[in-house]
Design an enzyme around this catalytic site. Sequence first.
Site, PDB file in Angstrom:
ATOM      1  NE  ARG A  14      -1.105  -3.406  -1.161  1.00 25.99           N
ATOM      2  CZ  ARG A  14      -1.480  -2.186  -1.505  1.00 25.99           C
ATOM      3  NH1 ARG A  14      -0.590  -1.325  -1.954  1.00 25.99           N
ATOM      4  NH2 ARG A  14      -2.748  -1.841  -1.411  1.00 25.99           N
ATOM      5  CB  SER A 103      -2.392  -1.222  -5.499  1.00 23.31           C
ATOM      6  OG  SER A 103      -2.953  -0.019  -5.966  1.00 23.31           O
ATOM      7  CG  HIS A 104       0.454   2.509  -5.479  1.00 24.53           C
ATOM      8  ND1 HIS A 104      -0.594   2.191  -4.643  1.00 24.53           N
ATOM      9  CD2 HIS A 104       1.416   3.047  -4.680  1.00 24.53           C
ATOM     10  CE1 HIS A 104      -0.286   2.536  -3.412  1.00 24.53           C
ATOM     11  NE2 HIS A 104       0.928   3.049  -3.403  1.00 24.53           N
ATOM     12  CE  LYS A 113      -6.121  -3.191  -3.414  1.00 26.00           C
ATOM     13  NZ  LYS A 113      -6.415  -2.153  -4.434  1.00 26.00           N
ATOM     14  CG  ASP A 251      -4.231   1.861  -9.333  1.00 26.23           C
ATOM     15  OD1 ASP A 251      -5.056   1.392 -10.150  1.00 26.23           O
ATOM     16  OD2 ASP A 251      -4.384   1.780  -8.103  1.00 26.23           O
ATOM     17  CG  ASP A 253      -5.267  -2.551  -8.135  1.00 28.97           C
ATOM     18  OD1 ASP A 253      -4.837  -1.390  -8.315  1.00 28.97           O
ATOM     19  OD2 ASP A 253      -5.919  -2.872  -7.132  1.00 28.97           O
ATOM     20  CG  ASP A 255      -8.014  -0.106  -7.199  1.00 33.24           C
ATOM     21  OD1 ASP A 255      -6.992   0.459  -7.643  1.00 33.24           O
ATOM     22  OD2 ASP A 255      -8.128  -0.475  -6.010  1.00 33.24           O
ATOM     23  NE  ARG A 256      -4.689   4.339  -6.512  1.00 30.86           N
ATOM     24  CZ  ARG A 256      -3.569   4.987  -6.215  1.00 30.86           C
ATOM     25  NH1 ARG A 256      -3.614   6.216  -5.724  1.00 30.86           N
ATOM     26  NH2 ARG A 256      -2.392   4.426  -6.436  1.00 30.86           N
ATOM     27  CG  HIS A 338      -9.313   4.297  -4.152  1.00 34.12           C
ATOM     28  ND1 HIS A 338      -9.294   3.055  -4.735  1.00 34.12           N
ATOM     29  CD2 HIS A 338      -8.098   4.453  -3.592  1.00 34.12           C
ATOM     30  CE1 HIS A 338      -8.131   2.475  -4.530  1.00 34.12           C
ATOM     31  NE2 HIS A 338      -7.372   3.305  -3.833  1.00 34.12           N
TER      32      HIS A 338
END
Length: 459
Positions: A14, A103-104, A113, A251, A253, A255-256, A338
Site C-alpha cells: 500500500r 481499498s479505502h 493484495k 469500501d 474494493d 470487500d467490506r 471484514h
Amino acid sequence: MSDLSRIVKAYDVRGTVPDQWDERAAEALGVAFGQVLRAFGEPGDAVVIGHDMRASGPGLAAAFAAGVAAEGRSVIELGLASTDMLYYASGILGLPGAMFTASHNPARYNGIKMCLSGARPVGQDSGLAEIRDRAQALLDSGAARLRADAPTERRDLRPQYAAHLRTLVDLAGIRPLKVVVDAGNGMGGWTVPSVLGDAVLPALPLEIVPLYFELDGTFPNHEANPLDPANLVDLQRAVREHDADLGLAFDGDADRCFVVDERGEAVSPSAITALVAVRELARHPGSTVIHNPITSRAVPEIIAEHGGKPVVARVGHSFIKAEMARTNAVFGGEHSAHYYFRDFWFADTGMLAAMHTLAALGEQGLPLSELTSKYERYVASGEINSTVADQAAKVAEVRAAYPQATAEELDGLTLSFPDGAWFNLRASNTEPLLRLNVEAPTEERMISLRDEVLDRVRR
C-alpha cells in the site's frame, strides 16, 4: 528508487503512486511473486490478476503481469474486479492471484493484495517479506526493466461470481425490501447490480436505491471508507428519505460492508458478526467461529450460547484466514467489517455478509433495528486514532497506569476490568497511529474510560 519497506505492510502492499512506487516497482514485485510461487511449489502455471477503478490500476497490473510472465507463468486478466471477486477467481480456478487496490485509501494510493491458490493469504509470515526482499534486490541492482506486455487471457468472471454467491444465500423467498446501497464510486457499483440486481441473474425481491455507483477512483462524493462516520452521512440521509428497510455501504474494493438500519442508525460490525455467526451455526452446529480481540464481548458470548466455539485471532485478514483454516472455522468477523466464510475459501467478502443480513431481515417481519438489538449488549466507542511518536512507550505507559486490570497482548494491549469494561490499544499496521477501542456495560462507564485513556495517550 522505491523503498519497498515503506509500502509493504503486514498483509498487503500500500503506498502513493508514483512517488512511493510505480510500474517499475510493480514489475519487480511481479518477478518476486513468481519466484516465491515457485519456491512454495504453487500448482498451476498461471496467475489471476484484477484491479479496481483507480486510474493507476491498469498500468501497475500490466507491469506486475510482465514480471510474473518473466518467471514463466501466464496471466489470467480479470480487468475490473472487487477484491472478493479476485478471491473467487483464485478459489474456483485453483490459482494464485493479485488484486490491485488501495481499498479505502485516497485516490493517490494504490496497492496489491496477493494470495496463493485457493485464496490462501500472503502476509509477512507467509511470503510477503520474501517478496519484498527479492523485489528490492531487483530494484537496487537495476535488473528490473519494464518488458513488453505479458501474454494474457482475458476472462469476465462476474456472472459466475454472482451465481456462486446466490447459491450460498437464498434471497428469492424473502419479503420485499427497499435497500439503499452506497458504493462510494468504488467496486460495489460494479458488483451489486450483478449479485443483488438483475444485471446477469433473475431479479430478487429487492428494490435497490443506488448511491454513487459510477466507478471513479478520485472519489468525488466522499472517501470510500465507511469506517469513518462522515462517509455514512449520505447513506443515512437516503435511508430515511426513501423510507428504506436498510442501507449498505461498501469500501473501495467492496470487500467490506457496513450496515445502516431503517432509522438511519449504523449497526455495529460486531452485531453483524454475531447475526451471521448465528445463521452459520444453525447450518453447521458446533462449528468454530473466529473473531478478533476488538469485537464486542457479546460476540463470543452469543457464539457460545448458540453452541459454537469462539476463537480469537489477531486483527488482519492474513491472521484471520490462517486461523480459520487451522480450525476449519465456518465464519469469522472483525470490528472493521471484514467477514470471512468457509464456503468462500475462508476469504472475506462484504457482499456475502450483506446477503446474510438481507436474508435475516427478509425471513421475518421485524425491522432491522429490533432484529439486531439482541446482538448489541454493550456500549462501544468505535475506533479512535491518535498520532503518537513512540507507540511502544505510550502503550507501556498506559499499561502501568492500570495495575488492577487483567492484561492480554495477543494484538496490542487489551485491559479488562472487573465491572466488564475493557479497552484495546494497538499500533496500526499501516499508519503511524495508536488505535483505541473501548467497551463497557453502560454509556457513562464507556465515556469515562474512553476519555481517561485518550488523555493518557495524547498527553
